[in-house]
Motif scaffolding. Structure first.
Motif, short mmCIF file in Angstrom:
data_model
loop_
_atom_site.label_atom_id
_atom_site.label_comp_id
_atom_site.label_asym_id
_atom_site.label_seq_id
_atom_site.Cartn_x
_atom_site.Cartn_y
_atom_site.Cartn_z
N ALA A 1 54.52 54.34 72.06
CA ALA A 1 54.57 53.01 71.42
C ALA A 1 53.16 52.45 71.26
O ALA A 1 52.84 51.85 70.23
N ARG A 2 52.30 52.64 72.27
CA ARG A 2 50.91 52.15 72.16
C ARG A 2 50.17 52.88 71.05
O ARG A 2 49.39 52.27 70.30
N PHE A 3 50.40 54.18 70.90
CA PHE A 3 49.77 54.98 69.85
C PHE A 3 50.09 54.40 68.47
O PHE A 3 49.20 54.14 67.67
N TYR A 4 51.38 54.17 68.21
CA TYR A 4 51.76 53.66 66.89
C TYR A 4 51.34 52.20 66.70
O TYR A 4 51.06 51.79 65.58
N SER A 5 51.28 51.45 67.76
CA SER A 5 50.78 50.08 67.65
C SER A 5 49.29 50.09 67.29
O SER A 5 48.84 49.31 66.44
N ALA A 6 48.53 50.98 67.91
CA ALA A 6 47.10 51.09 67.60
C ALA A 6 46.90 51.52 66.15
O ALA A 6 46.04 50.98 65.45
N LEU A 7 47.68 52.48 65.69
CA LEU A 7 47.58 52.90 64.29
C LEU A 7 47.95 51.77 63.34
O LEU A 7 47.29 51.56 62.32
N ALA A 8 49.00 51.04 63.67
CA ALA A 8 49.45 49.95 62.81
C ALA A 8 48.38 48.86 62.69
O ALA A 8 48.20 48.27 61.62
N LEU A 9 47.66 48.62 63.76
CA LEU A 9 46.61 47.59 63.73
C LEU A 9 45.51 47.94 62.73
O LEU A 9 44.82 47.04 62.23
N GLY A 10 45.37 49.19 62.39
CA GLY A 10 44.38 49.59 61.40
C GLY A 10 44.69 49.07 60.01
O GLY A 10 43.82 49.08 59.13
N GLU A 11 45.89 48.59 59.80
CA GLU A 11 46.30 48.06 58.49
C GLU A 11 45.92 46.59 58.30
O GLU A 11 46.17 46.03 57.24
N PHE A 12 45.33 45.98 59.33
CA PHE A 12 45.02 44.56 59.28
C PHE A 12 43.51 44.35 59.38
O PHE A 12 42.94 44.42 60.47
N PRO A 13 42.83 44.11 58.26
CA PRO A 13 41.39 43.87 58.30
C PRO A 13 41.10 42.49 58.91
O PRO A 13 41.17 41.47 58.25
N ASP A 14 40.80 42.51 60.19
CA ASP A 14 40.64 41.26 60.93
C ASP A 14 39.66 41.51 62.07
O ASP A 14 39.78 42.52 62.78
N ASP A 15 38.70 40.61 62.26
CA ASP A 15 37.70 40.78 63.32
C ASP A 15 38.34 40.82 64.71
O ASP A 15 37.90 41.57 65.58
N GLY A 16 39.37 40.01 64.92
CA GLY A 16 40.06 40.00 66.21
C GLY A 16 40.74 41.33 66.50
O GLY A 16 40.77 41.79 67.65
N VAL A 17 41.25 41.95 65.46
CA VAL A 17 41.87 43.26 65.62
C VAL A 17 40.82 44.29 66.01
O VAL A 17 41.04 45.14 66.88
N VAL A 18 39.66 44.21 65.39
CA VAL A 18 38.58 45.15 65.71
C VAL A 18 38.21 45.04 67.19
O VAL A 18 38.06 46.06 67.88
N VAL A 19 38.09 43.82 67.68
CA VAL A 19 37.76 43.62 69.10
C VAL A 19 38.81 44.25 69.99
O VAL A 19 38.50 44.96 70.96
N GLN A 20 40.08 44.04 69.67
CA GLN A 20 41.16 44.61 70.47
C GLN A 20 41.14 46.14 70.42
O GLN A 20 41.35 46.80 71.44
N LEU A 21 40.90 46.69 69.25
CA LEU A 21 40.86 48.15 69.12
C LEU A 21 39.70 48.74 69.91
O LEU A 21 39.82 49.82 70.50
N LEU A 22 38.57 48.03 69.94
CA LEU A 22 37.44 48.48 70.76
C LEU A 22 37.80 48.49 72.25
O LEU A 22 37.42 49.41 72.98
N GLU A 23 38.56 47.49 72.68
CA GLU A 23 39.00 47.45 74.08
C GLU A 23 39.94 48.62 74.38
O GLU A 23 39.84 49.24 75.45
N VAL A 24 40.83 48.92 73.45
CA VAL A 24 41.75 50.05 73.63
C VAL A 24 40.95 51.35 73.68
O VAL A 24 41.19 52.22 74.52
N LEU A 25 39.99 51.48 72.79
CA LEU A 25 39.16 52.68 72.72
C LEU A 25 38.44 52.91 74.06
O LEU A 25 38.33 54.05 74.52
N GLY A 26 38.00 51.84 74.67
CA GLY A 26 37.27 51.98 75.92
C GLY A 26 38.12 51.97 77.17
O GLY A 26 37.62 52.31 78.24
N GLY A 27 39.41 51.61 77.05
CA GLY A 27 40.15 51.42 78.28
C GLY A 27 41.53 52.02 78.39
O GLY A 27 42.09 52.02 79.48
#
Length: 162
Positions: free
Chosen positions: A115-141
């Motif tokens: 579920a986290r995998f598909y949520s992370a992929l889905a977030l790529g569809e939203f060009p938003d600075d807040g989304v980028v910050v969250q994806l960076l946190e996921v990438l690192g953690g």
């Protein structure tokens, strides 16, 4: 207890579930073909998880924003991680900003890597600075390598759209 019969049939070279319940027949492919949003939303409540998953996929393909709130409900509450992941994917396909918060919550708190995998992929569809910050946190953690890869793919998509 009434017996629910599942018949898997091949329709248009795709496995489709047809479920016979005491309330009648649920054929998700037919509902999708007819673009029957209300029927597909109702199918999200079916007791059989393959029907809920197929309904989520169909709603994502159709892309109707009326499906966003019911899909958010599935993303947050469905007991099957497969169905939650398909709901996340559908929300990304629809691209309605109401899904951003629930997708971020899912990628940060869902116990299932699927579920986290598909949520992370889905977030790529939203060009938003807040989304980028969250994806960076996921990438690192995130403890799951596949989830981190999905976050990286979404970040690449985000930066190519900026």
């Amino acid at each position: 207890m009434e017996i629910i019969k599942i018949a898997a049939i091949y329709l248009c070279n795709e496995l489709t579930f047809v479920v016979m319940t005491p309330h009648g027949l649920t054929n998700v492919s037919l509902l999708e073909e007819e673009k029957n949003i209300d029927g597909l939303i109702l199918a999200l409540t079916d007791p059989m998880f393959p029907v809920r998953g197929d309904a989520a996929k169909a709603l994502g393909k159709i892309g109707d924003p009326h499906a966003v709130e019911p899909l958010i409900g599935i993303l947050t509450d469905d007991p099957k991680d497969l169905v939650r992941g398909l709901a996340a994917q559908a929300l990304g396909q629809i691209g309605d900003s109401r899904a951003i918060g629930p997708l971020i919550a899912s990628v940060n708190t869902d116990l299932s890597p699927f579920a986290r995998f598909y949520s992370a992929l889905a977030l790529g569809e939203f060009p938003d600075d807040g989304v980028v910050v969250q994806l960076l946190e996921v990438l690192g953690g995130d403890p799951d390598n596949n989830v981190r890869i999905a976050a990286l793919a979404s970040l690449r998509k985000q930066t190519s759209e900026m």
